[in-house]
Design a protein around this motif. Structure first.
Motif, PDB file in Angstrom:
ATOM      1  N   LYS A   7      41.253  33.705  50.775  1.00 33.90           N
ATOM      2  CA  LYS A   7      41.601  35.121  50.796  1.00 33.90           C
ATOM      3  C   LYS A   7      40.928  35.789  49.610  1.00 33.90           C
ATOM      4  N   LYS A   8      40.546  37.065  49.783  1.00 38.98           N
ATOM      5  CA  LYS A   8      39.987  37.857  48.704  1.00 38.98           C
ATOM      6  C   LYS A   8      40.888  39.064  48.473  1.00 38.98           C
ATOM      7  N   ILE A   9      41.372  39.183  47.241  1.00 40.17           N
ATOM      8  CA  ILE A   9      42.368  40.197  46.899  1.00 40.17           C
ATOM      9  C   ILE A   9      41.820  41.092  45.797  1.00 40.17           C
ATOM     10  N   GLY A  10      41.997  42.381  45.950  1.00 39.29           N
ATOM     11  CA  GLY A  10      41.658  43.331  44.900  1.00 39.29           C
ATOM     12  C   GLY A  10      42.930  43.911  44.297  1.00 39.29           C
ATOM     13  N   ILE A  11      42.946  44.059  42.978  1.00 36.24           N
ATOM     14  CA  ILE A  11      44.055  44.731  42.288  1.00 36.24           C
ATOM     15  C   ILE A  11      43.478  45.968  41.627  1.00 36.24           C
ATOM     16  N   THR A  12      44.045  47.108  41.924  1.00 34.12           N
ATOM     17  CA  THR A  12      43.508  48.334  41.351  1.00 34.12           C
ATOM     18  C   THR A  12      44.588  49.400  41.325  1.00 34.12           C
ATOM     19  N   ILE A  13      44.167  50.629  41.025  1.00 26.25           N
ATOM     20  CA  ILE A  13      45.114  51.718  40.817  1.00 26.25           C
ATOM     21  C   ILE A  13      44.333  53.022  40.805  1.00 26.25           C
ATOM     22  N   MET A  38      38.238  43.968  51.559  1.00 22.79           N
ATOM     23  CA  MET A  38      39.045  42.890  50.996  1.00 22.79           C
ATOM     24  C   MET A  38      40.145  42.506  51.980  1.00 22.79           C
ATOM     25  N   ASP A  39      40.703  41.305  51.799  1.00 21.50           N
ATOM     26  CA  ASP A  39      41.810  40.880  52.664  1.00 21.50           C
ATOM     27  C   ASP A  39      43.110  41.582  52.289  1.00 21.50           C
ATOM     28  N   GLU A  40      43.298  41.803  51.004  1.00 24.45           N
ATOM     29  CA  GLU A  40      44.495  42.487  50.524  1.00 24.45           C
ATOM     30  C   GLU A  40      44.138  43.352  49.334  1.00 24.45           C
ATOM     31  N   ILE A  41      44.908  44.418  49.141  1.00 27.63           N
ATOM     32  CA  ILE A  41      44.825  45.246  47.947  1.00 27.63           C
ATOM     33  C   ILE A  41      46.224  45.305  47.350  1.00 27.63           C
ATOM     34  N   TRP A  42      46.354  44.866  46.102  1.00 29.41           N
ATOM     35  CA  TRP A  42      47.641  44.901  45.412  1.00 29.41           C
ATOM     36  C   TRP A  42      47.737  46.182  44.586  1.00 29.41           C
TER      37      TRP A  42
END
Length: 749
Positions: A96-102, A119-123
């Protein structure tokens, strides 16, 4: 179906910077560290010495070689989304490829949408960003809510005073930020100068650094331009230098109130840090900081009803980011009123500061966020697009103020459920059966004994009810089979009792109980006891037949001699309340006074939870040879404190104990046909757990003679319980069960 945790994580982030991204990234890594998942760090950006030695050593410790991440790793990139497509690793296939941003304004930059959707997920840390990203075009199903964590214990200590200049007044407002137009420094300076006079005992301390993309800003001159009357204004102190983390914490602690006038706040980490210190904080009631800043724990500056265009300078200099964006419209008058209230209302400052510290510790500690991350990584979290984001009303019926375990369970689940803004919670107390029309809710949860089978006025009805002895009471069967939507039990052993009694297994949900990790943990100070300092066995619980205390006394007195350096402490419960007349007080008193027996101490005084934690810590091993048990709260409380336990190898503890974390004793199931348990008629047969006496003696002797080994077992047990069995885990499972029930009956689905 739940997935397994990844074998490892590659973490790409500016982990060495003192920026917001860097600070947040290090805190999230502390949450990941609690999950025991190997992490390989890939730093981007600068490495700044101001992060401090503690953080530097932490990063060195958690950084594992790339070979350690295993065959099913996850890639997590914590950065602005333009970084996402630039990160590639040859030869690694990521699960899985996850991005964390804001982002801070009412929408995100248009170019970000494609990068996020790749991406697969964005947190994202807040419901505010869940909405802004989704509204801008990011696939809602990819969005996961992961709030930012904080080292709450780092802020709950003493700090040296900050060396302010002599001109700084007694009461100090503090604002720390990078110089960016959206930070509202102009708004704050104008409001402060208009509201306070030069002779009032108050200062505004501005700790501001100028980022590399604003190299030519003359900050002192700019701030002077915001002051309405340069000849007569309250004191303003400007700190421009980069300062080490220890000095920053000293600055926080030496200030009286934090204030942020950020017109568009991604999160507000300095607010959170000050709140963790037990200091009051002020923010604008809009954008990301509203995730954790509420009326109950903060001073809120109310914005105008309509938004306004982002500052023209930002739109001109960064059109790709801000062109056409909007943020909160705030008047100086509203800022002035909030500053004045915070300055003059000491009682409110103290009240909200106390609540702020409690909220941050409970909801945003490294461990609390680790629980959220675990549920997302292993696939047990609800999808963000299901009923979990939809508001609903919940009535919780049952005792809350009593000292017994039912009330303790209710209090702790209610405490965490009430933190969810989408749940409108009505807290019920133990009361006579309610009648038609007295309560209306989407869901009613009833958790009390005896159970109340008067049908509540609500769309859905859940009964939470443990049972320890095989077949169910006859009076429970029809309501639970035909009227109740879900039945909650504490353990799979409980569930088996219900299924063998004829209930549909799909209706029965296991909601395991938990501990308060702030009370029950290995660092607890031992309770001072008037007991010999040798090896101490401990029993905790009501001394009734189903708890097996008679079997424990027999095993102990037959195995140990009077001259051995050993004691058994029996801590009784409920002798004057819920178990009154049913306990073994006389038997235990006689055993403690018997000649030629090993040392026994009988205790029936009531202790607070913190005193109970200290009692566990003052002992070496908990023994619980139960015959029938719903869950065994004292067992997991002792384990959380690092105390090894001796238990039957059957029953509810099989859910959370293994040979690696406990000493499991051979036991058998004993069944009889009888019409009732006491005065309670039951459906058919009764069964209970019979612990082998010889095996129990051998386990106690082994613990007594292998103290270093059992201590290591206790340490493993503590990690197990604190990682998987806190009250937050319990409340999250309860919430998921409720929301799955609502979602299953939603006509839209």
């Amino acid at each position: 179906m739940a997935l397994t945790l990844p074998t490892g994580i590659v973490w790409v982030a500016p982990i060495g910077e003192i920026t917001g991204y860097g600070n947040v990234s290090r805190n999230l890594l502390r949450s990941l560290d609690l999950l025991n998942i190997p992490v390989h760090l890939v730093p981007i950006g600068r490495h700044e010495k101001e992060i401090g030695e503690e953080d530097r050593l932490f990063l060195e410790r958690v950084n594992k070689p790339i070979e350690a991440i295993g065959e099913k790793p996850v890639l997590i990139i914590h950065a602005q989304p333009d970084t996402f497509p630039l990160i590639h690793f040859e030869g690694i296939s990521f699960a899985k490829k996850i991005g964390i941003t804001i982002f801070e304004t009412d929408r995100i930059p248009p170019a970000w949408v494609e990068w996020c959707n790749a991406m697969d997920e964005i947190w994202l840390p807040s419901q505010f960003n869940m909405e802004t990203f989704s509204r801008s075009g990011v696939d809602r199903d990819k969005l996961k809510l992961v709030p930012y964590s904080i080292q709450s214990e780092k802020y709950n200590q003493s700090f040296r005073p900050y060396p302010f200049h002599e001109a700084v007044k007694s009461f100090k407002f503090l604002y720390t930020c990078a110089f960016v137009y959206r930070k509202g420094i102009d708004l704050l300076v104008r409001a402060f100068c208009e509201e306070f006079s030069a002779d009032e005992d108050v200062s505004l301390v501005l700790k501001i650094y100028v980022p590399s993309w604003h190299p030519h800003v003359d900050l002192p001159s700019l701030i002077r331009s915001y002051i309405p009357d340069l000849t007569n204004h309250p004191h303003i102190e400007l700190i421009q230098d980069k300062i080490p983390i220890d000095d920053l914490l000293s600055l926080y602690h030496s200030s009286d109130c934090y204030v942020s006038t950020d017109r568009a706040n991604g999160w507000g980490m300095p607010c959170m840090e000050m709140m963790a210190m037990g200091k009051p904080a002020i923010t604008i009631n809009w954008s990301g900081s509203t995730e954790f800043m509420k009326e109950t724990n903060s001073f809120l500056i109310e914005p105008e009803a309509e938004l306004e265009e982002v500052d023209v300078v930002l739109q001109q200099t960064l059109p790709g980011f801000y062109q056409g964006h909007q943020w909160a419209k705030v008047t100086t008058g509203n800022v002035r009123r909030t500053l004045r209230e915070a300055y003059e209302d000491q009682e409110k400052r103290e009240r909200i500061a106390k609540q702020a510290r409690l909220d941050i510790e409970q909801k945003y500690s490294a461990r609390a966020v680790a629980d959220i991350i675990r549920s997302i990584l292993d696939g047990t979290a609800l999808n963000s697009g299901t009923a979990s984001n939809q508001p609903y009303s919940l009535a919780w019926e049952g005792p809350v103020a009593d000292i017994h375990s039912l009330a303790k369970v209710n209090r702790n689940i209610i405490r965490y459920l009430s933190s969810h803004s989408h749940i409108e919670l009505t807290i019920g107390a133990f009361r006579p059966p309610f009648t038609q029309g007295t309560l209306t809710a989407d869901v009613t949860v009833s958790h009390q004994y005896p159970p109340n089978f008067t049908v509540p006025v609500s769309k859905h009805w859940i009964v939470m009810q443990p049972w320890e002895f095989g077949s169910l009471p006859t009076a429970w069967y029809a309501p639970m089979k035909y009227w109740v939507d879900q039945v909650w039990v504490y353990s799979n052993y409980n569930k088996e009792c219900y299924v063998r009694s004829g209930l549909d297994e799909h209706k029965i949900k296991v909601i395991p109980l938990g501990v308060d990790e702030h009370i029950f943990h290995p660092e607890v100070e031992p309770l001072a006891l008037d007991v010999p300092a040798g090896f101490r066995f401990l029993f905790v619980g009501g001394t009734i037949w189903r708890k097996g205390v008679d079997l424990l006394i027999q095993a102990y007195t037959e195995e140990f001699r009077q001259d051995e350096d050993v004691s058994l402490i029996v801590k009784d419960f409920g002798t004057q309340s819920f178990y009154k007349g049913a306990t073994s007080t006389a038997f235990l008193t006689a055993a403690a006074e018997a000649a030629n027996s090993p040392h026994i101490v009988y205790m029936e005084q009531e202790y607070t939870e913190r005193e109970m934690a200290s009692l566990y810590k003052a002992c070496d091993c908990l023994v619980h040879a139960y015959r029938g048990e719903g869950f065994g709260l004292p067992i997991i409380e002792a384990m959380a404190c690092g105390i090894p336990v001796i238990l039957p190898d059957k029953g509810p503890s099989a859910d959370f104990c293994s040979a690696d974390t406990a000493y499991l004793v051979d036991s058998t199931e004993v069944a009889t046909i009888q019409p009732a348990i006491g005065s309670v008629p039951i459906l058919s047969d009764v069964w209970w757990i019979n612990t082998d006496l010889g095996a129990l003696r051998r386990a106690m002797r082994y613990a007594f003679e292998n103290r270093d080994e059992i201590k290591a077992t206790g340490e493993r047990a503590s990690r197990k319980i604190l990682n998987e069995y806190t009250w937050r885990h319990t409340a999250d499972k309860a919430r998921e069960a409720i929301e799955q029930l609502i979602h299953a009956h939603d006509p839209k689905t």
